[in-house]
Design a protein around this motif. Structure first.
Motif, short mmCIF file in Angstrom:
data_model
loop_
_atom_site.label_atom_id
_atom_site.label_comp_id
_atom_site.label_asym_id
_atom_site.label_seq_id
_atom_site.Cartn_x
_atom_site.Cartn_y
_atom_site.Cartn_z
N SER A 27 0.68 -1.46 0.11
CA SER A 27 -0.08 -0.01 -0.10
C SER A 27 0.82 1.28 -0.09
N VAL A 28 2.08 1.25 0.58
CA VAL A 28 2.84 2.38 0.56
C VAL A 28 3.49 3.07 -0.90
N PRO A 29 3.77 2.02 -1.84
CA PRO A 29 4.05 2.73 -3.05
C PRO A 29 2.83 2.91 -3.73
N ARG A 30 1.84 2.26 -3.56
CA ARG A 30 0.37 2.31 -4.03
C ARG A 30 -0.08 3.97 -3.73
N ALA A 31 0.16 4.33 -2.50
CA ALA A 31 -0.32 5.51 -2.00
C ALA A 31 0.42 6.56 -2.78
N PRO A 44 -0.03 21.88 -7.76
CA PRO A 44 0.26 22.67 -6.62
C PRO A 44 1.90 23.15 -6.79
N ALA A 45 2.17 24.25 -6.29
CA ALA A 45 3.33 24.95 -6.51
C ALA A 45 4.55 24.27 -5.59
N CYS A 46 4.15 23.38 -4.31
CA CYS A 46 4.90 22.73 -3.45
C CYS A 46 5.83 21.55 -4.26
N SER A 47 6.68 20.89 -3.52
CA SER A 47 7.24 19.74 -4.04
C SER A 47 6.48 18.61 -3.96
N VAL A 48 5.89 18.01 -4.99
CA VAL A 48 5.07 16.76 -4.83
C VAL A 48 5.93 15.43 -4.48
N ASP A 49 7.19 15.59 -4.95
CA ASP A 49 8.11 14.64 -4.20
C ASP A 49 8.23 14.68 -2.82
N ASP A 50 8.40 15.78 -2.12
CA ASP A 50 8.48 16.10 -0.83
C ASP A 50 7.14 15.53 -0.16
N CYS A 51 5.92 15.93 -0.73
CA CYS A 51 4.71 15.38 -0.25
C CYS A 51 4.50 14.00 -0.41
N SER A 52 5.15 13.21 -1.40
CA SER A 52 5.22 11.74 -1.68
C SER A 52 6.12 11.12 -0.54
N LEU A 53 7.05 11.79 -0.10
CA LEU A 53 7.79 11.24 0.65
C LEU A 53 7.25 11.12 2.26
N MET A 54 6.73 12.39 2.57
CA MET A 54 6.18 12.34 4.01
C MET A 54 5.00 11.32 3.78
N LEU A 55 4.10 11.39 2.88
CA LEU A 55 2.88 10.51 2.63
C LEU A 55 3.51 9.04 2.92
N SER A 56 4.66 8.58 2.26
CA SER A 56 5.05 7.45 2.39
C SER A 56 5.43 7.01 3.76
#
Length: 147
Positions: A27-31, A44-56
């Motif tokens: 579920s982690v990579p799926r999320a 979004p103007a923010c870093s989607v990479d940062d969001c994805s890392l925190m979400l993970s």
């Protein structure tokens, strides 16, 4: 396994999307994938990479530390609050059990909330409206003012 994804593109609602995940490692990579796919239309103007890392990190923590007497799910929701993006991860368990650790260099685990603390503008833990605990982070300037 059935997975549920809800998208709410309506501008009247601050909730941009949600997903429900089984508490399994897959579920982690799926999320991450679903979040990237469903946040992209909102530019979004923010870093989607940062969001994805925190979400993970938060989904991983929810899977490893969530506990319930019956089967359970992890619920992820993301919201636009004016210029901010707020991402919430809901799971069973007690908010008091969620804590920021400062692991030693040789510790293999314990850096998830530390990463969130370093990257996000703010984060919090509290009781989830679904029962259990919610851990959320906020990026303050995810969209320019007036957009």
């Amino acid at each position: 396994m059935a997975y549920v994804i809800d998208r709410y593109p309506c501008e009247d609602s601050p909730r941009l999307g949600a997903m429900t995940l089984h508490p399994v490692p897959e579920s982690v990579p799926r999320a991450r994938r679903w979040f990237r796919k469903f946040i992209a239309p909102y530019n979004p103007a923010c870093s989607v990479d940062d969001c994805s890392l925190m979400l993970s990190e938060l989904v991983t923590n929810a899977i490893h530390h969530g506990h319930a007497d019956e089967s359970w799910l992890v619920r992820v929701e993301w919201f636009r609050d004016d210029t901010s993006l707020r991402v919430e991860v809901h799971s069973p368990g007690f908010p008091a059990d969620v804590r920021l650790r400062h692991p030693d260099a040789d510790d293999v685990h314990g850096r998830g909330l530390l990463l969130v603390d370093l990257i996000a503008d703010s984060w919090h833990v509290g009781p989830s409206r679904f029962g259990g605990a919610v851990v959320a982070f906020v990026l303050a300037d995810a969209w320019p003012q007036g957009e």
